[in-house]
Design an enzyme around this catalytic site. Structure first.
Site, PDB file in Angstrom:
ATOM      1  N   LYS A 260      -7.418  -6.998 -11.434  1.00 26.58           N
ATOM      2  CA  LYS A 260      -7.060  -6.620 -12.798  1.00 26.58           C
ATOM      3  C   LYS A 260      -8.194  -6.911 -13.786  1.00 26.58           C
ATOM      4  O   LYS A 260      -9.065  -7.752 -13.546  1.00 26.58           O
ATOM      5  CB  LYS A 260      -5.779  -7.346 -13.230  1.00 26.58           C
ATOM      6  CG  LYS A 260      -4.520  -6.899 -12.476  1.00 26.58           C
ATOM      7  CD  LYS A 260      -4.082  -5.509 -12.894  1.00 26.58           C
ATOM      8  CE  LYS A 260      -2.889  -4.991 -12.099  1.00 26.58           C
ATOM      9  NZ  LYS A 260      -1.639  -5.669 -12.438  1.00 26.58           N
ATOM     10  N   ARG A 295       1.070  -8.486  -4.381  1.00 30.07           N
ATOM     11  CA  ARG A 295       0.637  -7.092  -4.263  1.00 30.07           C
ATOM     12  C   ARG A 295      -0.875  -7.072  -4.409  1.00 30.07           C
ATOM     13  O   ARG A 295      -1.405  -7.382  -5.479  1.00 30.07           O
ATOM     14  CB  ARG A 295       1.321  -6.250  -5.344  1.00 30.07           C
ATOM     15  CG  ARG A 295       1.013  -4.755  -5.296  1.00 30.07           C
ATOM     16  CD  ARG A 295       1.803  -4.026  -6.380  1.00 30.07           C
ATOM     17  NE  ARG A 295       1.552  -2.594  -6.340  1.00 30.07           N
ATOM     18  CZ  ARG A 295       0.567  -1.985  -6.997  1.00 30.07           C
ATOM     19  NH1 ARG A 295      -0.280  -2.700  -7.745  1.00 30.07           N
ATOM     20  NH2 ARG A 295       0.419  -0.676  -6.913  1.00 30.07           N
TER      21      ARG A 295
END
Length: 321
Positions: A260, A295
């Protein structure tokens, strides 16, 4: 849990000895506290997948998009090969998506999304449990028909009015994620939280209650705090550090911090594909806070790191003194 000084968190292996009250007071848990039953009751295996002894399940990300933020978007045949490679590397399940939800991504029609993902789902669903990452009810139904077992919706079933009906009729497991807005293109604008972990927990509590009222039990619901979706760096870090707030919901918890943008801003690494070390750090932190599912893009590296952390924890618990 040694000497009765702590209570098992959702049946173990983690434990807790204190509770934080809504007013902020930290207290030992009274025997009649209303939250104790939810906090100590073992979580049912999500999607029928038994959790490892003391480490989370690993969900491998298969992006069937040309514009994935992480630079790993792939066409059909390559996506199928990638999925099989992730399973060989130790992934417990796969998450297949055909629409990028990064801040500046253009929306994709349900028809285009299905054209991208359905062949991949059909090819991989025979080898492992498959989750479909979509906001569209029509795609949810088509993916379930193609063999997917889990629905993963970044809008927590708010984007498409028919989504809850699909989930209720299919009686399938669902992942509800927190996102500030219903449009990923605006989620990073004007971000304001007084207490991000508490506000996210309250949002997810409301979505879980909505589904439960429609007959969808908490055992079929997984919650995701939405790392990177309408969050500042400090919000993302606080959500991971205070992840146990979500245990009060009595649902499985998924954390998706892999590659991210906030990791890039912390480390100075601009290219998403080069953020594996930072992603591992966040994965281990989430695991230490009790995440049930991670994830991730880098499956082999994550599995290896989790196995080492699990071995360290087991060795520490068994060591004398």
């Amino acid at each position: 849990m040694r000497d009765g000084l702590a209570l098992p968190l959702q049946g173990g292996p983690f434990a807790f000895s204190l509770l934080r009250e809504p007013a902020g007071t930290i207290i030992p848990p009274p025997e009649d506290h209303p939250a104790l039953e939810r906090l100590t009751r073992p979580i049912q295996p999500f999607a029928g997948i038994e959790r490892h002894r003391a480490r989370p399940l690993v969900m491998g990300i298969v992006n069937c998009t040309p514009d994935s933020f992480s630079g790993d978007g792939t066409a059909r045949d390559a996506a199928i090969r990638q999925g099989h490679a992730m399973l060989e590397a130790g992934a417990d399940m796969l998450d297949i998506g055909g629409e990028s939800t990064r801040p500046d991504a253009a929306p994709v029609s349900a028809e285009e999304e299905q054209a991208r993902i359905l062949p991949v789902i059909r090819a991989l669903a025979t080898s492992a449990p498959v989750s479909v990452d979509t906001r569209h009810a029509a795609t949810m139904q088509a993916a379930l028909d193609a063999g997917a077992e889990v629905i993963n919706d970044v809008s927590a079933l708010r984007h498409d009015g028919d989504a809850i009906r699909v989930i209720a009729q299919a009686r399938c497991p669902v992942i509800l994620m927190h996102m500030r807005t219903l449009d990923p293109r605006t989620m990073q604008q004007d971000i304001q939280y007084q207490d991000a972990p508490l506000e996210v927990a309250r949002f997810l509590e409301g979505r879980v209650a909505t589904l439960e009222a429609l007959g969808i039990p908490r055992g079929r619901i997984c919650v995701d705090p939405g790392i990177g979706f309408g969050k500042r760096i400090e919000d993302n870090l606080a959500l991971i550090a205070r992840l146990p707030l979500l245990f009060n919901l009595g649902c499985a918890i998924l954390v998706g911090a892999s590659r991210k943008g906030f990791i890039g801003r912390i480390t100075g690494v601009a290219e998403a594909g080069q953020r594996m070390p930072g992603s591992l750090a966040m994965a281990l932190a989430a695991a230490a806070q009790g995440a049930h599912i991670l994830r991730v893009h880098d499956v082999a590296e994550t599995v290896q790191a989790l196995k080492c952390a699990e071995a360290l924890a087991a060795g520490f618990q068994e060591a004398p003194g």
